[in-house]
Design a protein around this motif. Structure first.
Motif, PDB file in Angstrom:
ATOM      1  N   LEU A  64      -9.349 -15.420  -1.182  1.00  0.00           N
ATOM      2  CA  LEU A  64     -10.749 -15.001  -1.238  1.00  0.00           C
ATOM      3  C   LEU A  64     -10.886 -13.636  -1.904  1.00  0.00           C
ATOM      4  CD1 LEU A  64     -12.610 -15.889   2.090  1.00  0.00           C
ATOM      5  CD2 LEU A  64     -13.346 -16.376  -0.226  1.00  0.00           C
ATOM      6  N   SER A  65      -9.973 -12.727  -1.568  1.00  0.00           N
ATOM      7  CA  SER A  65     -10.063 -11.382  -2.144  1.00  0.00           C
ATOM      8  C   SER A  65      -9.878 -11.406  -3.655  1.00  0.00           C
ATOM      9  CB  SER A  65      -9.016 -10.458  -1.505  1.00  0.00           C
ATOM     10  OG  SER A  65      -7.705 -10.812  -1.916  1.00  0.00           O
ATOM     11  N   VAL A  66      -9.096 -12.394  -4.137  1.00  0.00           N
ATOM     12  CA  VAL A  66      -8.897 -12.528  -5.585  1.00  0.00           C
ATOM     13  C   VAL A  66     -10.154 -13.096  -6.234  1.00  0.00           C
ATOM     14  CG1 VAL A  66      -7.591 -13.749  -7.373  1.00  0.00           C
ATOM     15  CG2 VAL A  66      -6.401 -12.738  -5.410  1.00  0.00           C
ATOM     16  N   ARG A  67     -10.758 -14.113  -5.589  1.00  0.00           N
ATOM     17  CA  ARG A  67     -11.944 -14.749  -6.156  1.00  0.00           C
ATOM     18  C   ARG A  67     -13.179 -13.875  -6.016  1.00  0.00           C
ATOM     19  NH1 ARG A  67     -10.365 -19.217  -3.170  1.00  0.00           N
ATOM     20  NH2 ARG A  67     -12.298 -19.170  -1.960  1.00  0.00           N
ATOM     21  N   ARG A  68     -13.257 -13.103  -4.944  1.00  0.00           N
ATOM     22  CA  ARG A  68     -14.454 -12.299  -4.691  1.00  0.00           C
ATOM     23  C   ARG A  68     -14.043 -10.856  -4.361  1.00  0.00           C
ATOM     24  NH1 ARG A  68     -18.967 -15.596  -3.226  1.00  0.00           N
ATOM     25  NH2 ARG A  68     -18.445 -17.810  -3.294  1.00  0.00           N
ATOM     26  N   PRO A  69     -13.501 -10.156  -5.352  1.00  0.00           N
ATOM     27  CA  PRO A  69     -12.980  -8.804  -5.067  1.00  0.00           C
ATOM     28  C   PRO A  69     -14.069  -7.775  -4.776  1.00  0.00           C
ATOM     29  CG  PRO A  69     -12.899  -9.270  -7.411  1.00  0.00           C
ATOM     30  CD  PRO A  69     -13.308 -10.536  -6.756  1.00  0.00           C
ATOM     31  N   ASP A  70     -15.210  -7.968  -5.354  1.00  0.00           N
ATOM     32  CA  ASP A  70     -16.288  -6.980  -5.198  1.00  0.00           C
ATOM     33  C   ASP A  70     -17.397  -7.572  -4.340  1.00  0.00           C
ATOM     34  OD1 ASP A  70     -15.027  -5.073  -6.800  1.00  0.00           O
ATOM     35  OD2 ASP A  70     -15.718  -6.107  -8.619  1.00  0.00           O
ATOM     36  N   PRO A  71     -18.122  -6.744  -3.593  1.00  0.00           N
ATOM     37  CA  PRO A  71     -17.969  -5.268  -3.506  1.00  0.00           C
ATOM     38  C   PRO A  71     -17.167  -4.814  -2.291  1.00  0.00           C
ATOM     39  CG  PRO A  71     -20.068  -5.893  -2.556  1.00  0.00           C
ATOM     40  CD  PRO A  71     -19.375  -7.168  -2.932  1.00  0.00           C
ATOM     41  N   HIS A  72     -16.396  -5.724  -1.665  1.00  0.00           N
ATOM     42  CA  HIS A  72     -15.750  -5.397  -0.385  1.00  0.00           C
ATOM     43  C   HIS A  72     -14.231  -5.508  -0.456  1.00  0.00           C
ATOM     44  CE1 HIS A  72     -19.764  -5.394   1.240  1.00  0.00           C
ATOM     45  NE2 HIS A  72     -19.937  -6.677   0.931  1.00  0.00           N
TER      46      HIS A  72
ATOM     47  N   ILE B 194      -6.262  -8.259   5.625  1.00  0.00           N
ATOM     48  CA  ILE B 194      -4.915  -8.771   5.296  1.00  0.00           C
ATOM     49  C   ILE B 194      -3.844  -7.924   5.974  1.00  0.00           C
ATOM     50  CG2 ILE B 194      -3.283  -9.122   3.406  1.00  0.00           C
ATOM     51  CD1 ILE B 194      -5.824  -9.677   1.629  1.00  0.00           C
ATOM     52  N   GLN B 195      -3.999  -6.618   5.933  1.00  0.00           N
ATOM     53  CA  GLN B 195      -3.013  -5.735   6.574  1.00  0.00           C
ATOM     54  C   GLN B 195      -2.987  -5.944   8.093  1.00  0.00           C
ATOM     55  OE1 GLN B 195      -4.404  -1.952   5.091  1.00  0.00           O
ATOM     56  NE2 GLN B 195      -2.795  -1.867   3.511  1.00  0.00           N
ATOM     57  N   ALA B 196      -4.177  -6.115   8.695  1.00  0.00           N
ATOM     58  CA  ALA B 196      -4.225  -6.344  10.144  1.00  0.00           C
ATOM     59  C   ALA B 196      -3.513  -7.632  10.518  1.00  0.00           C
ATOM     60  CB  ALA B 196      -5.676  -6.393  10.606  1.00  0.00           C
ATOM     61  N   LEU B 197      -3.537  -8.604   9.623  1.00  0.00           N
ATOM     62  CA  LEU B 197      -2.842  -9.872   9.872  1.00  0.00           C
ATOM     63  C   LEU B 197      -1.347  -9.783   9.583  1.00  0.00           C
ATOM     64  CD1 LEU B 197      -5.468 -12.317   8.321  1.00  0.00           C
ATOM     65  CD2 LEU B 197      -4.830 -12.188  10.731  1.00  0.00           C
ATOM     66  N   GLY B 198      -0.902  -8.587   9.153  1.00  0.00           N
ATOM     67  CA  GLY B 198       0.519  -8.415   8.868  1.00  0.00           C
ATOM     68  C   GLY B 198       0.910  -8.847   7.481  1.00  0.00           C
ATOM     69  N   GLY B 199      -0.082  -9.002   6.594  1.00  0.00           N
ATOM     70  CA  GLY B 199       0.200  -9.417   5.221  1.00  0.00           C
ATOM     71  C   GLY B 199       0.354  -8.223   4.301  1.00  0.00           C
ATOM     72  N   ASP B 200       0.781  -8.480   3.078  1.00  0.00           N
ATOM     73  CA  ASP B 200       0.972  -7.436   2.079  1.00  0.00           C
ATOM     74  C   ASP B 200      -0.274  -7.360   1.209  1.00  0.00           C
ATOM     75  OD1 ASP B 200       1.789  -5.629   0.257  1.00  0.00           O
ATOM     76  OD2 ASP B 200       3.470  -6.805  -0.541  1.00  0.00           O
ATOM     77  N   ALA B 201      -1.066  -6.297   1.426  1.00  0.00           N
ATOM     78  CA  ALA B 201      -2.309  -6.149   0.662  1.00  0.00           C
ATOM     79  C   ALA B 201      -2.037  -5.536  -0.693  1.00  0.00           C
ATOM     80  CB  ALA B 201      -3.286  -5.280   1.436  1.00  0.00           C
TER      81      ALA B 201
ATOM     82  N   LYS C 290     -11.900  -3.280  -0.265  1.00  0.00           N
ATOM     83  CA  LYS C 290     -11.167  -2.522   0.759  1.00  0.00           C
ATOM     84  C   LYS C 290     -11.166  -3.259   2.100  1.00  0.00           C
ATOM     85  CE  LYS C 290     -11.891   2.103  -1.143  1.00  0.00           C
ATOM     86  NZ  LYS C 290     -12.479   3.456  -0.901  1.00  0.00           N
ATOM     87  N   THR C 291     -12.292  -3.921   2.410  1.00  0.00           N
ATOM     88  CA  THR C 291     -12.349  -4.653   3.683  1.00  0.00           C
ATOM     89  C   THR C 291     -11.401  -5.840   3.666  1.00  0.00           C
ATOM     90  OG1 THR C 291     -14.682  -4.029   3.866  1.00  0.00           O
ATOM     91  CG2 THR C 291     -13.901  -5.765   5.327  1.00  0.00           C
TER      92      THR C 291
END
Length: 767
Positions: free
Chosen positions: A744-752, A760-767, A754-755
Motif C-alpha cells: 500500500l505504501s508503494v501504491r499510495r505513498p502520499d500524503p502519509h 511497518i516498523q511497529a509490525l517489526g518490518g523494514d521500512a 511517514k505514517t
C-alpha cells in the motif's frame, strides 16, 4: 389368645383377676407406654437440640478461628511490606480482602468496611504504578467495597463501586487482557443490578441483569456443569428485577426458565439443588399471583413448601428461613384463591419456625408477623391482628435503630398495618401515639426516616374520623409548603405526601385548605387525577416499545392530555430518565403521529436484541425476520463486526455478509479486495470481523489503522500500539500484514508516507 379374646379380660379372669382390675391394669399399662413414648420423643428432641447447639457452637468457633487467622495474616503481611513492598503489597491487599469478607459473613456490618477500603486502595495504587496489572483484583475489591458500603446502609453510595467493578472487568474482557473473566463480568453485572435496585433504581437494574443472563447462556452452552447453576440463579434474579418494574410477563418468563433449569439440576443432585429449586418456585409463585394466575401460583407455592420441608428436615438451622419464606408465599397464594381461612395455617407456621431460629432472623420474623396479622384480620380477629402487627413494628423499629440509614419501607409498612388494625377497633388515639413514639425515637438518630414518618402520620389522620381528617389535610399542606422551601426539589417522600392529598375523598376541601394555608393557587400536581397518574405510570413501565405503542393507541386521549404532562412531571421524581424520555416521546407522537414517533425506538430496541444474539446463525435468522434493521444507522458504540453485517448486507446481501463470519478464507479475500481498491470502509469492516469473530487482534488493529490512513484520518491513533500485540500473533500473520502495508505504501505513498513507515516498523518490518 384368639382375635375375639383380645381386650375382653378373659385370660385375666382365668388367672383370678376381676374385670375391673383388668381394665385398670390395661389403662395403667397404656399410660405407662404413652409416657415412655413421650419420654422417648422428648429425649430424641432434646438430643436433636443438643446436637444442633453443638453444631452451632462448632460453627461459631470455626468462624472465630477463621477471623483470628485472617487478622494474623494481615499483621504478617503488613510486616512483610516493610521488607519487600513489591511483593508484600499485593499479598497484603489480598489478605485485607479476605478479612473483610469474613467480618461481613460474621455479621460485622461496619467492621468489614475499613479492610475493604484499604484493599481497593492498594490495588488502585499498584495499578497506577504498573499499568495493566492488578485490574482484575481491583475489579473484585471494588465490588466487595460496594457490598460493605451497602451493609452500612448507604445503598446509593454502593452503586458507584459496583459500577466500577463492571467497567474494569469489561475492559479486560473486551481487550482480552490477563485477568479477563466472562464469569466474573456476569457476577459483577448481577451485583451491579442488585445495588441499583437497592438504591431505588429498579429500571436501570434490569438491562444489567439481562446482560448477565446473556453471558451465562453462552458459558452454559460451552460448559453446562459449571455454568448452568449460575444461569439458573441469574434467571431467578432477573425475574425479581423485572417484577420490580411491573414487567409481570417478563418476570414469569424468567422465573419459569429458572425453575426448569433448577428442576433438571435437582434431578441429578437433589441435596445440592433442591433448596434452589424451592426458592425459584417460591419466586415464580409470587410472579404468577401478580399476573393474576392464582391457581398456577398456588401450585408453585405448594411445591416450593414441600421441597423446603424436605431440605429443612436435613438442615433445619440453615434452611428453616427458606421454608418460612415459602410458607408466607403459600399463605398469600391461598388467600389469592379466595381461601383466607386456609392462609392462616402456613402464616402461623412461618412465625413459629422463625421464633425457634432466634435473633439471626428477626427481620424475617417481623415480615412473617405482618403476613400473619393480615390474614388474622381478614378472618375477623381484629385484636389478634393488632397483637401481631404490634410485635412486627417493635422488631422493625429495633432493627432500623440499629442500622440508621437503612431502607425504612419495612418499618413504614408495619406501622401502616398496625395503624389500620387499630383504627378498625376504634383505637385511633393508640395508633397516633404509636406514630408519635416512633417519630421521637428516630428524630435524632435517623432524620430521613423521621421525615418519612411525619408524612405517614399525617396521611393516617386522613383515614380517621373528623376533626382529625382536617388536621391531617392541614399538616400535609403545610409540610409540603415548608418542605419545598427547605429542600428545593421534590423526592419520594414529597410524592407520598402529594399522593395522600390527591386521593383524599374530599378533594374540594384539600383545594380550599391549600389556598387558605399557603395563600397560593392550587398547583397542577394537586389537581392531577389518580386515574391519569395510573395510566401514565403504566405507559412509562411498558416492558417494550411495541407494547408501549399499543398502550398509547388504547389510551390516546388520556396520554395526549395536558394532565398527562403534569403526571410525567410528577413521575420524574421517581424515575427522572424514564419520565424525560416519555415526555419527549409524547411530544413526538402529538407532533408527528404514532408510527413516526415509535418506529425509531422499536428499531433501536430490535437492534439491541439483534446484538445480543448468541451466535451468528441466530443473528442472521433475526435479521431475516426483521429486515428493516438493514435501514438503521447503528450508534457509534456498535461492535464493528455487526456494523459490517449491516453495511455489507445492504450492499451485497446477507449471504455475502454472513459468509465473512463463517469462512476465514472468504474474509481474507474480502480484505485483499479492500486493500487492492484502497477502500478504507471495507477494510474497517474486515478488521472488525477479524478481531471480534476470529480473535485476530493484530490484523484487526492493523487494518483499522490502515483504513484511517486511507481516509486521511491520521490523528487519534498510535501505530506503536501494534507492537504490544506482536507476541500474540503467529509469525505468518505479522509477515502478511507487513507485506500488505508495504504494498500500500508503494501504491499510495502520499500524503502519509511517514505514517505507513511507522505502521511497518511497529509490525517489526523494514521500512
Amino acid at each position: 389368645m384368639s382375635f375375639e379374646d383380645r381386650g375382653t379380660g378373659v385370660g385375666d379372669e382365668a388367672r383370678g383377676v376381676g374385670a375391673g382390675d383388668a381394665m385398670r391394669a390395661a389403662g395403667a399399662g397404656g399410660e405407662v407406654r404413652q409416657e415412655d413414648a413421650a419420654a422417648d420423643a422428648s429425649g430424641r428432641a432434646e438430643e436433636a437440640r443438643a446436637e444442633q447447639a453443638r453444631a452451632e457452637l462448632a460453627r461459631a468457633e470455626e468462624a472465630r478461628a477463621g477471623l483470628a487467622r485472617a487478622e494474623e495474616e494481615v499483621r504478617g503481611r503488613r510486616a512483610a511490606v516493610e521488607q519487600d513492598p513489591d511483593t508484600g503489597l499485593p499479598a497484603l491487599a489480598g489478605a485485607l480482602h479476605r478479612l473483610s469478607n469474613l467480618l461481613a459473613a460474621a455479621g460485622n456490618r461496619t467492621g468489614g468496611l475499613p479492610p475493604a477500603k484499604e484493599a481497593a486502595r492498594i490495588y488502585a495504587e499498584l495499578g497506577m504504578k504498573r499499568p495493566g496489572d492488578f485490574q482484575a483484583e481491583l475489579a473484585l475489591t471494588m465490588g466487595a467495597l460496594g457490598d460493605r458500603v451497602a451493609d452500612t446502609g448507604d445503598r446509593a453510595a454502593a452503586v458507584s463501586f459496583a459500577q466500577q467493578s463492571v467497567r474494569l472487568q469489561r475492559e479486560l474482557v473486551e481487550e482480552e487482557r490477563p485477568g479477563a473473566s466472562v464469569p466474573a463480568l456476569a457476577a459483577y453485572l448481577l451485583n451491579y443490578a442488585t445495588r441499583l435496585a437497592g438504591a431505588g433504581e429498579a429500571v436501570e437494574a434490569v438491562p444489567h441483569a439481562e446482560e448477565a443472563v446473556g453471558l451465562l447462556r453462552v458459558l452454559a452452552e460451552e460448559d453446562p456443569e459449571a455454568f448452568l447453576p449460575r444461569l439458573a440463579a441469574a434467571l431467578h434474579a432477573l425475574g425479581n428485577h423485572r417484577a420490580a418494574v411491573s414487567d409481570t410477563s417478563g418476570a414469569v418468563e424468567a422465573a419459569q426458565e429458572a425453575c426448569g433449569r433448577f428442576r433438571a439440576l435437582a434431578a441429578q443432585r437433589p441435596d445440592a439443588f433442591r433448596p434452589e429449586l424451592a426458592a425459584a418456585l417460591d419466586g415464580l409463585a409470587g410472579h404468577l399471583d401478580k399476573a393474576g394466575d392464582a391457581e398456577a401460583g398456588l401450585r408453585a407455592a405448594e411445591e416450593a413448601v414441600a421441597l423446603c420441608r424436605e431440605s429443612a428436615a436435613q438442615r433445619p438451622e440453615a434452611l428453616r428461613p427458606g421454608l418460612a419464606a415459602a410458607l408466607r408465599t403459600l399463605a398469600r397464594s391461598l388467600a389469592g384463591t379466595g381461601d383466607p381461612q386456609e392462609a392462616l395455617h402456613p402464616a402461623r407456621e412461618a412465625v413459629d419456625l422463625l421464633r425457634e431460629q432466634g435473633d439471626a432472623v428477626l427481620a424475617e420474623l417481623a415480615d412473617s408477623l405482618q403476613v400473619l396479622g393480615t390474614y388474622v384480620e381478614l378472618n375477623g380477629d381484629a385484636e389478634g391482628a393488632v397483637e401481631a402487627f404490634w410485635e412486627a413494628v417493635a422488631l422493625h423499629r429495633s432493627l432500623a435503630l440499629e442500622a440508621p440509614g437503612a431502607p425504612d419501607a419495612p418499618l413504614v409498612s408495619a406501622l401502616d398495618d398496625l395503624a389500620r388494625a387499630l383504627a378498625r377497633t376504634g383505637e385511633h388515639a393508640a395508633a397516633i401515639e404509636e406514630f408519635d413514639e416512633t417519630l421521637k425515637e428516630f428524630a435524632g438518630v435517623d432524620p430521613a426516616t423521621a421525615r418519612r414518618l411525619v408524612v405517614e402520620r399525617s396521611a393516617f389522620l386522613l383515614r380517621c374520623p373528623a376533626p382529625l381528617t382536617a388536621t391531617g389535610v392541614a399538616e400535609l399542606v403545610n409540610w409540603l409548603d415548608e418542605d419545598a422551601e427547605r429542600t428545593g426539589s421534590p423526592d419520594t417522600v414529597t410524592v407520598r405526601a402529594r399522593q395522600a392529598l390527591r386521593t383524599y375523598g374530599d378533594i374540594a376541601a384539600v383545594h380550599t385548605a391549600w389556598e387558605e394555608e399557603t395563600f397560593t393557587s392550587v398547583p397542577d400536581w394537586l389537581a392531577l387525577s389518580p386515574g391519569t397518574l395510573d395510566v401514565v405510570g403504566a405507559w412509562m413501565f411498558a416492558p417494550n416499545w411495541p407494547r408501549s405503542r399499543d398502550f398509547w393507541s388504547e389510551h390516546a386521549e388520556a396520554l395526549g392530555s395536558q394532565e398527562a404532562a403534569t403526571a410525567l412531571d410528577e413521575l420524574a421524581v421517581l424515575d427522572p430518565h424514564g419520565a424525560q424520555r416519555h415526555a419527549l416521546l409524547r411530544e413526538a407522537v402529538l407532533a408527528h403521529g404514532v408510527t413516526a414517533a415509535y418506529d425509531p425506538l422499536i428499531l433501536q430496541e430490535q437492534l439491541a436484541q439483534w446484538l445480543e444474539c448468541a451466535d451468528w446463525k441466530e443473528s442472521r435468522a433475526y435479521l431475516e425476520e426483521h429486515p428493516r434493521l438493514l435501514t438503521v444507522q447503528p450508534p457509534d458504540a456498535t461492535p464493528l463486526a455487526h456494523v459490517a453485517m449491516l453495511d455489507i448486507g445492504r450492499a451485497e446481501g446477507l449471504d455475502a455478509a454472513y459468509r465473512l463470519v463463517e469462512d476465514r478464507e472468504a474474509l481474507q479475500a474480502y480484505v485483499d479486495r479492500a486493500l487492492a481498491d484502497g477502500d478504507g470502509v471495507a477494510l474497517m469492516h474486515g478488521g472488525g470481523i477479524e478481531g471480534q469473530v476470529f480473535g485476530d487482534r493484530l490484523s484487526s488493529l492493523t487494518h483499522a489503522q490502515v483504513a484511517l490512513v486511507l481516509a486521511g484520518a491520521t490523528e487519534g491513533f498510535e501505530p506503536d500500539d501494534l507492537t504490544a500485540l506482536l507476541h500474540r500473533a503467529p509469525e505468518e500473520t505479522r509477515a502478511r500484514l507487513v507485506r500488505e502495508t508495504v504494498a500500500l505504501s508503494v501504491r499510495r505513498p502520499d500524503p502519509h508516507g511517514k505514517t505507513w513507515h511507522r505502521i511497518i516498523q511497529a509490525l517489526g518490518g523494514d521500512a
